[in-house]
Design a protein around this motif. Structure first.
Motif: not given
Length: 332
Positions: A252-266
């Motif tokens: 199942e694909i339930v993946i949504k980008q959010n800014l906080d997560e992208q900051i953590s990735f960076a």
């Protein structure tokens, strides 16, 4: 989900999925590969490595084939124009490097590579290419794969013929970037001439070029590809790989980008850069790559500018800390 022509195996190497992290100059170094692996990368590929650079013991070249346990399975991508040089380089690699697959580059379109007879210029020399690859597969103790393009230009598209030649020469998988050498990286990748090819080949096929969303899975089915190679569109967008990996595994694909997560990735990626490459090199690389993590978000432009305009590593880290604390409004 369609029936793949082949299981996710390259030679005698089983893989856990069907997503391959494509080689990109200045990007797919060890910290980038380590960062991307947990998102569903089944095999990562090094930056393109010159056989002559290996022979001459160039220190920068050695950095290209540095790996780690968390980077496996791992492929080294080799390019060269002379069989003797390539065989010598492989002999050195097998003594000095830790890797699982040897990938041969016959697709690079850059003039400084093609004018030497390497990269995509090999597509103009089919008989020589067959001899070159046949000898390499005899000497390599690792499975050998190859990456090609549709052809030299619009009038000389021979990808299908070259695929069968490579299979006959002992290659265990072929990746096709669906542009010609003449296109470089311009225009759209065109897979139409490849439809059905993967179902006819005696080895697995991987497709590359503009792999940016789930529609690429439909292209896989039409082509008969067993693997997808993600490159430019995955930079700063690791969830693309996770999304594709889930879809290809029927999850199942339930993946949504959010800014906080992208900051953590960076931040995670930047920390790996510092650990593996030193603070100054990390700073130089981060200014070019970190902005790509914020391409698709409201307020992303301000974040990207703050990173690009950072005067030194201290200012960059200050901006990253502000972002982590949710204080985007105070970015200069």
């Amino acid at each position: 989900m369609f029936k793949f022509p082949y299981e996710p195996i390259i030679g005698n190497l089983p893989l856990k999925g069907r997503i391959i992290l494509g080689p990109m100059a200045g990007i797919t170094n060890l910290p980038y590969r380590e960062f991307m692996k947990p998102f569903g990368v089944s095999l990562s590929v090094s930056e393109m490595i010159s056989d002559c650079g290996i022979m001459y013991g160039n220190e920068k070249t050695k950095e290209y084939y540095r790996s780690s346990p968390s980077d496996t399975p791992f492929a080294l991508q080799l390019f060269g124009a002379q069989l003797s040089s390539s065989l010598k380089a492989i002999e050195i690699l097998e003594k000095e490097a830790t890797y699982d697959v040897l990938d041969l580059n016959f697709g690079c379109p850059v003039p400084k590579v093609t004018k030497t007879g390497a990269g995509s210029s090999w597509l103009l020399k089919e008989e020589e290419l067959f001899h070159y690859v046949s000898e390499i597969t005899k000497h390599s103790h690792k499975p050998v794969t190859a990456k090609i393009r549709l052809g030299w230009d619009k009038e000389h598209q021979n990808a299908e013929k070259v695929c069968f030649l490579l299979a006959k020469a002992g290659v265990q998988m072929v990746t096709i970037h669906a542009r010609t050498r003449a296109q470089g990286y311009q225009g759209r990748a065109d897979f139409s001439s490849l439809y059905g090819l993967g179902y006819r080949l005696p080895i697995p096929l991987c497709i590359s070029g503009d792999i940016q969303d789930l529609s690429s899975i439909e292209t896989m089915e039409k082509v008969g590809a067993s693997f997808l190679m993600v490159a430019r569109f995955g930079v700063g967008n690791p969830l693309l790989i996770k999304q594709l990996d889930c879809a290809l595994k029927g999850k199942e694909i339930v993946i949504k980008q959010n800014l906080d997560e992208q900051i953590s990735f960076a931040l995670t990626y930047y920390q790996l850069l510092k650990e593996k490459m030193g603070e100054q090199t990390a700073f130089s690389l981060a200014k070019g790559i970190l902005p790509k993590f914020f391409r698709f978000f409201e307020g992303g432009k301000k974040i990207r500018q703050s990173i690009v305009l950072s005067k030194d590593k201290n200012e960059l880290e200050e901006h990253l800390i502000q972002m982590k604390n949710g204080d985007i409004s105070s970015l200069d």
